[in-house]
Enzyme design. Structure first.
Site, PDB file in Angstrom:
ATOM      1  N   GLU A   1      30.119  41.957  83.578  1.00 25.02           N
ATOM      2  CA  GLU A   1      30.171  40.489  83.677  1.00 25.02           C
ATOM      3  C   GLU A   1      29.734  39.961  85.040  1.00 25.02           C
ATOM      4  OE1 GLU A   1      32.366  42.301  82.089  1.00 25.02           O
ATOM      5  OE2 GLU A   1      33.141  41.268  80.323  1.00 25.02           O
TER       6      GLU A   1
ATOM      7  N   GLU B   1      36.317  45.065  76.028  1.00 26.12           N
ATOM      8  CA  GLU B   1      37.612  44.365  75.964  1.00 26.12           C
ATOM      9  C   GLU B   1      38.192  44.409  74.545  1.00 26.12           C
ATOM     10  OE1 GLU B   1      35.903  40.903  77.970  1.00 26.12           O
ATOM     11  OE2 GLU B   1      37.509  41.078  79.443  1.00 26.12           O
TER      12      GLU B   1
ATOM     13  N   GLY C   1      32.831  41.982  76.822  1.00 22.83           N
ATOM     14  CA  GLY C   1      33.729  41.671  75.715  1.00 22.83           C
ATOM     15  C   GLY C   1      33.817  42.802  74.699  1.00 22.83           C
TER      16      GLY C   1
HETATM   17  N1  3HC Z   1      24.699  37.771  74.088  1.00 25.80           N
HETATM   18  C1  3HC Z   1      23.629  37.230  73.469  1.00 25.80           C
HETATM   19  N2  3HC Z   1      22.455  37.854  73.352  1.00 25.80           N
HETATM   20  C2  3HC Z   1      22.350  39.071  73.885  1.00 25.80           C
HETATM   21  C3  3HC Z   1      23.412  39.688  74.551  1.00 25.80           C
HETATM   22  C4  3HC Z   1      24.642  38.992  74.644  1.00 25.80           C
HETATM   23  N3  3HC Z   1      25.698  39.511  75.239  1.00 25.80           N
HETATM   24  N4  3HC Z   1      22.997  40.902  74.989  1.00 25.80           N
HETATM   25  C5  3HC Z   1      21.727  41.024  74.594  1.00 25.80           C
HETATM   26  N5  3HC Z   1      21.330  39.916  73.943  1.00 25.80           N
HETATM   27  C6  3HC Z   1      20.019  39.680  73.317  1.00 25.80           C
HETATM   28  C7  3HC Z   1      18.897  39.704  74.319  1.00 25.80           C
HETATM   29  O1  3HC Z   1      18.713  38.451  74.916  1.00 25.80           O
HETATM   30  C8  3HC Z   1      17.721  40.120  73.472  1.00 25.80           C
HETATM   31  O2  3HC Z   1      17.292  38.980  72.782  1.00 25.80           O
HETATM   32  P1  3HC Z   1      15.706  38.765  72.490  1.00 25.80           P
HETATM   33  O3  3HC Z   1      15.310  39.953  71.679  1.00 25.80           O
HETATM   34  O4  3HC Z   1      15.683  37.473  71.765  1.00 25.80           O
HETATM   35  O5  3HC Z   1      15.074  38.727  73.832  1.00 25.80           O
HETATM   36  C9  3HC Z   1      18.346  41.057  72.456  1.00 25.80           C
HETATM   37  O6  3HC Z   1      19.741  40.762  72.465  1.00 25.80           O
HETATM   38  C10 3HC Z   1      18.170  42.531  72.773  1.00 25.80           C
HETATM   39  O7  3HC Z   1      18.591  42.746  74.115  1.00 25.80           O
HETATM   40  P2  3HC Z   1      17.760  43.673  75.107  1.00 25.80           P
HETATM   41  O8  3HC Z   1      16.314  43.368  74.999  1.00 25.80           O
HETATM   42  O9  3HC Z   1      18.402  43.567  76.427  1.00 25.80           O
HETATM   43  O10 3HC Z   1      18.025  45.110  74.439  1.00 25.80           O
HETATM   44  P3  3HC Z   1      18.250  46.508  75.131  1.00 25.80           P
HETATM   45  O11 3HC Z   1      18.403  47.480  74.041  1.00 25.80           O
HETATM   46  O12 3HC Z   1      17.219  46.732  76.184  1.00 25.80           O
HETATM   47  O13 3HC Z   1      19.643  46.399  75.907  1.00 25.80           O
HETATM   48  C11 3HC Z   1      21.971  45.866  76.196  1.00 25.80           C
HETATM   49  C12 3HC Z   1      20.831  46.236  75.201  1.00 25.80           C
HETATM   50  C13 3HC Z   1      22.249  47.035  77.135  1.00 25.80           C
HETATM   51  C14 3HC Z   1      23.183  45.565  75.374  1.00 25.80           C
HETATM   52  C15 3HC Z   1      21.531  44.643  77.030  1.00 25.80           C
HETATM   53  O14 3HC Z   1      21.070  43.643  76.147  1.00 25.80           O
HETATM   54  C16 3HC Z   1      22.619  44.042  77.874  1.00 25.80           C
HETATM   55  O15 3HC Z   1      22.895  44.534  78.949  1.00 25.80           O
HETATM   56  N6  3HC Z   1      23.220  42.916  77.398  1.00 25.80           N
HETATM   57  C17 3HC Z   1      24.175  42.169  78.148  1.00 25.80           C
HETATM   58  C18 3HC Z   1      25.494  42.864  78.227  1.00 25.80           C
HETATM   59  C19 3HC Z   1      26.489  42.008  78.975  1.00 25.80           C
HETATM   60  O16 3HC Z   1      26.230  41.500  80.027  1.00 25.80           O
HETATM   61  N7  3HC Z   1      27.675  41.871  78.381  1.00 25.80           N
HETATM   62  C20 3HC Z   1      28.695  41.070  78.984  1.00 25.80           C
HETATM   63  C21 3HC Z   1      28.587  39.698  78.421  1.00 25.80           C
HETATM   64  S1  3HC Z   1      29.692  38.595  79.183  1.00 25.80           S
HETATM   65  C22 3HC Z   1      31.181  38.885  78.434  1.00 25.80           C
HETATM   66  O17 3HC Z   1      31.298  39.769  77.632  1.00 25.80           O
HETATM   67  C23 3HC Z   1      32.278  37.952  78.816  1.00 25.80           C
HETATM   68  C24 3HC Z   1      33.617  38.434  78.354  1.00 25.80           C
HETATM   69  O18 3HC Z   1      34.221  39.172  79.383  1.00 25.80           O
HETATM   70  C25 3HC Z   1      34.517  37.277  78.003  1.00 25.80           C
END
Ligand code: 3HC
Ligand code: NAI
Length: 695
Positions: free
Chosen positions: A124, A104, A101
């Site tokens: 995603e 996006e 997102g």
């Molecule tokens: N939503 C909610 N919480 C999230 C999150 C998200 N998208 N991404 C990370 N967090 C939280 C983690 O759970 C963690 O929480 P905690 O400290 O309570 O355990 C905290 O944020 C820090 O995350 P990391 O420990 O993973 O931190 P890093 O610095 O190692 O990594 C990152 C950062 C690369 C951003 C990694 O967190 C990541 O890959 N996040 C997910 C990214 C993702 O998959 N985005 C797509 C989401 S789906 C979407 O966007 C749908 C859309 O198309 C409609």
């Protein structure tokens, strides 16, 4: 409540800042904040707006914690449309990672500037969904269908230079985000630039042959998974449509994935991976300092552990038995590091510096006197390990943590060989130790809390997934493994073939079947384990004799070219050996067993029931803190398909009653082996799932 999105002005420029730590996820408050900022901008005198984020990253994606809950407006797709529809130019500044997102939102804006250190991506599909806020429609319109489809289906993170080349962003910057945005906005003002919408670009061309080739590649790389191919469908179907039609189709497919069990499993894996490191009992406990690591034994595991530490910037002192073994261990480490250089994972000069400055190899235990944490990885023998630990007691500095990498042995007994059992814990790495992410952290009876915390701190430094385990034979993973492997051996005795079992479990989603794994590990490992357990083997437990036959025949698996499979030039990855069927048939005949047919479905049901049942015991006895800890052990150490979430997540999905029914059915053949775990019966009786214990 104050909004995480703020609006300030600098002359004719509006600066809209998102501040939603830790990763600026696009939560409802962020979406509403952006919406409000756009309403204000539309009516304000400012001529250009800059959208940027505070903290370590631009928006890392939709807020995953909101998935599965009733949607709260405004939705992210509406926010992206609103951004795009602005009548005045809108600049987005990307720093850290603009993922899902986040990218996006950036694509909804009219101009994009990216910090050189940043990355963008649409990950995603790793969560079992697809980019659902325009990613599958806007990215192909911006950079072409095939490059976009590759980024979407691979979920990879694109570095800044490549993002510029592909045209995802317009310029790169070395400034901090606010300054980078201001500079771009000033240039746009000077040029008198207007809005520039991806939605107004022409439709991307569709090369059917290239799409078909990608589809085949993606299907092969992600067996059993639905998200990648559905995401590709969304991009391809939307390509000839108008943007609103394409977005509608994207949303429709997004919703089907949101409902899929794979989405639930992959999100369980995402949070589980992070939750395992958060133990309530370690809250506020300070780990001890970690700079120099001692490793004793430089064989398969010790060498791999040393490499893992070196690649994470830690210094290593590695002890072997004598000069020859020292040289061999050092050569092994050099070879592994050379492999990292060859694969482009490590620069040659960095490797040289590591070897010159960070690694000491010697046969002198006195060299361990400065080590903060010492990991023993010598032969799997209680006698040898006790001897090593009593020597460590003499040389290790006060406060040094003493760890054993034993696979099965009693860590309490090992700790008792020292005068400081509070400093001792188990650190069970998996092979190859510099690759496998799982690290079982064995909390022995007297392990001090800060020693346990130091184990978790090491895991963090090594980027491993740490799971706390209590002391028992095999801890979490190997203890459960022994039981489900026995269930497979029992099915073989009853009539199934190892090859059918491997096929059925691969089709279920395991990276490899258990007999192919045995060949890889070496059949001598299983033999040694049986020898060790023989004196305490319970009377009712049945073992097949053929695995010992194979060992005696020198068929040790891949390393001897023959195990269950034949490995030669023709089939380097193995082909079933018909002799195996004969050896097993002879044993059945000797034992008077009339073989029966097994369906693949029955094989999977029994294998999984055995795994779930022992996992329930492990949780019930407190060996694993929570069901999710077992799940993460299997995802990160045993090739369990991530998209099924782990054995106990899977158990909840199929229903605990069904698991119990399989156990009771199998118990008619072997009542001793198939005794339901008390926790499984309890949860099933109360109509609850394992998830209710995850907290
Ligand atoms: N939503 C909610 N919480 C999230 C999150 C998200 N998208 N991404 C990370 N967090 C939280 C983690 O759970 C963690 O929480 P905690 O400290 O309570 O355990 C905290 O944020 C820090 O995350 P990391 O420990 O993973 O931190 P890093 O610095 O190692 O990594 C990152 C950062 C690369 C951003 C990694 O967190 C990541 O890959 N996040 C997910 C990214 C993702 O998959 N985005 C797509 C989401 S789906 C979407 O966007 C749908 C859309 O198309 C409609
Ligand atoms: P290995 O046989 O490859 O290596 C053991 C090394 O220890 C040898 O190089 C040997 O010379 C050295 N050694 C023995 N006694 C020593 C002493 N007193 N001082 C210094 N060095 C000594 O064995 P491997 O496979 O590396 O296993 C080591 C330990 O790790 C065992 O406890 C094993 O159970 C455990 N383990 C093994 C895994 C595997 O997949 N191989 C996985 C996880 C744990």
């Amino acid at each position: 409540m104050t909004s995480p999105v703020t609006y300030e002005t600098e002359g004719e420029i509006a600066l809209i800042r998102i501040d939603n730590p830790p990763v600026n996820a696009a939560s409802q408050a962020v979406r509403a904040g952006i919406e409000a900022a756009m309403t204000r901008f539309a009516e304000a005198p400012e001529k250009v707006a800059v959208l940027y984020a505070a903290g370590r990253t631009f928006i890392a994606g939709a807020d995953i914690t909101e998935f599965g809950k009733p949607p709260q407006p405004p939705g992210l797709p509406q926010v992206c449309d609103l951004l795009e529809s602005q009548e005045k130019p809108l600049v987005c500044v990307i720093h850290g990672t603009a993922l899902g997102g986040g990218l996006e939102v950036a694509l909804g804006c009219h101009y994009r500037v990216m910090l050189k250190s940043a990355r963008v991506g649409l990950p995603e599909t790793l969560l079992g969904i697809l980019p659902g806020a325009g990613g599958t429609q806007r990215l192909p319109r911006l950079i072409g269908l095939m490059p976009a489809a590759e980024i979407i289906t691979s979920a990879r993170q694109v570095p800044a230079a490549e993002a510029l080349d592909l045209g995802i962003v317009d310029r790169l910057s070395e400034d901090e985000p606010r300054a980078a945005g201001l500079a771009y906005a000033r240039d746009l003002l000077a040029e008198g630039a207007g809005p520039r919408r991806i939605g107004e670009l022409s439709n991307p061309e569709v090369d059917e042959a290239a799409v078909a080739a990608l589809r085949e590649k993606v299907a092969k790389a992600n067996p059993g998974q639905v998200a990648q191919l559905t995401a590709l469908d969304a991009a391809v179907r939307g390509a000839p449509m108008t943007l609103p039609e394409g977005l509608k189709e994207e949303r429709r497919l997004f919703m089907t994935l949101m409902e899929s069990p794979q989405r639930g499993a992959l999100i369980h894996a995402f949070f589980g991976e992070r939750k395992v490191a958060q133990l309530p009992e370690l809250k506020g406990v300070q780990p001890r300092a970690l700079a120099q690591i001692g490793v004793i034994g430089g064989g398969t595991m010790g060498g791999g552990i040393a490499v893992a530490c070196l690649l994470s910037g830690l210094s290593v002192v590695l002890i072997e038995r004598d000069a020859e073994a020292v040289a061999k261990a050092r050569a092994g480490i050099e070879k592994t590091l050379a492999g990292s250089v060859k694969r482009g994972k490590l620069k040659a000069d960095k490797r040289d510096a590591i070897l010159a400055e960070k690694l000491v190899t010697t046969d002198d235990y006195a060299a361990l006197s400065d080590a903060d944490l010492i990991i023993e990885a010598v032969f799997e023998s209680m006698e040898v390990k006790k001897e090593v630990f009593s020597r460590l007691d003499d040389v290790a500095k006060p406060g040094a943590v003493l760890a054993t990498n034993t696979s099965y042995l009693d860590v309490n007994e090992i700790a008792a060989a020292t005068s400081r059992p509070g400093d001792v814990l188990g650190l069970h790495f998996f092979s190859p130790a510099h690759v496998m992410r799982l690290l079982e952290i064995v909390d022995a009876e007297q392990t001090a809390p800060e020693v346990l915390a130091t184990g978790f701190a090491l895991a963090k430094a090594l980027k491993k997934v740490p799971v706390r385990a209590g002391v028992c034979d095999g801890f979490i993973g190997n203890r459960i493994l022994r039981i489900f492997r026995l269930s497979a051996d029992h099915m073989i005795l009853a009539g199934a073939s190892p090859f059918q079992i491997d096929r059925a479990l691969k089709a279920f989603g395991f990276a490899m079947g258990p007999y192919a794994v045995a060949d890889l590990a070496g059949l001598d490992i299983g033999y040694m384990t049986r020898q060790r357990l023989l004196p305490t083997k319970p009377e009712g437990e049945r073992w097949g004799d053929w695995p010992d036959r194979l060992y005696e025949l020198g068929r040790l698996g891949r390393k001897t070219g023959r195990g269950y499979y034949i490995y030669d030039e023709e089939t380097p990855n193995g082909r079933p050996d018909p002799e195996i069927d004969e050896i097993i048939a002879a044993e059945r005949a000797e034992k008077g067993i009339t073989p029966r047919e097994f369906t693949d479905e029955e094989i999977v049901e029994r294998y999984m029931a055995a795994m779930i049942n022992e996992a329930a015991r492990v949780v019930g006895e407190g060996i694993a803190a929570r069901p999710l800890d077992v799940d993460m052990v299997f995802l990160f150490g045993y090739g369990f398909p991530r998209w099924r979430g782990g054995p106990l997540f899977y158990a909840d999905q199929i229903g605990l009653d069904k698991v119990l029914a399989t156990i009771r059915d199998a118990a008619r053949e072997d009542a001793w082996f198939w005794q339901p775990a008390p926790l499984l019966e309890k949860l099933a009786g109360e109509g609850r799932g394992f998830a209710s214990l995850n907290g």
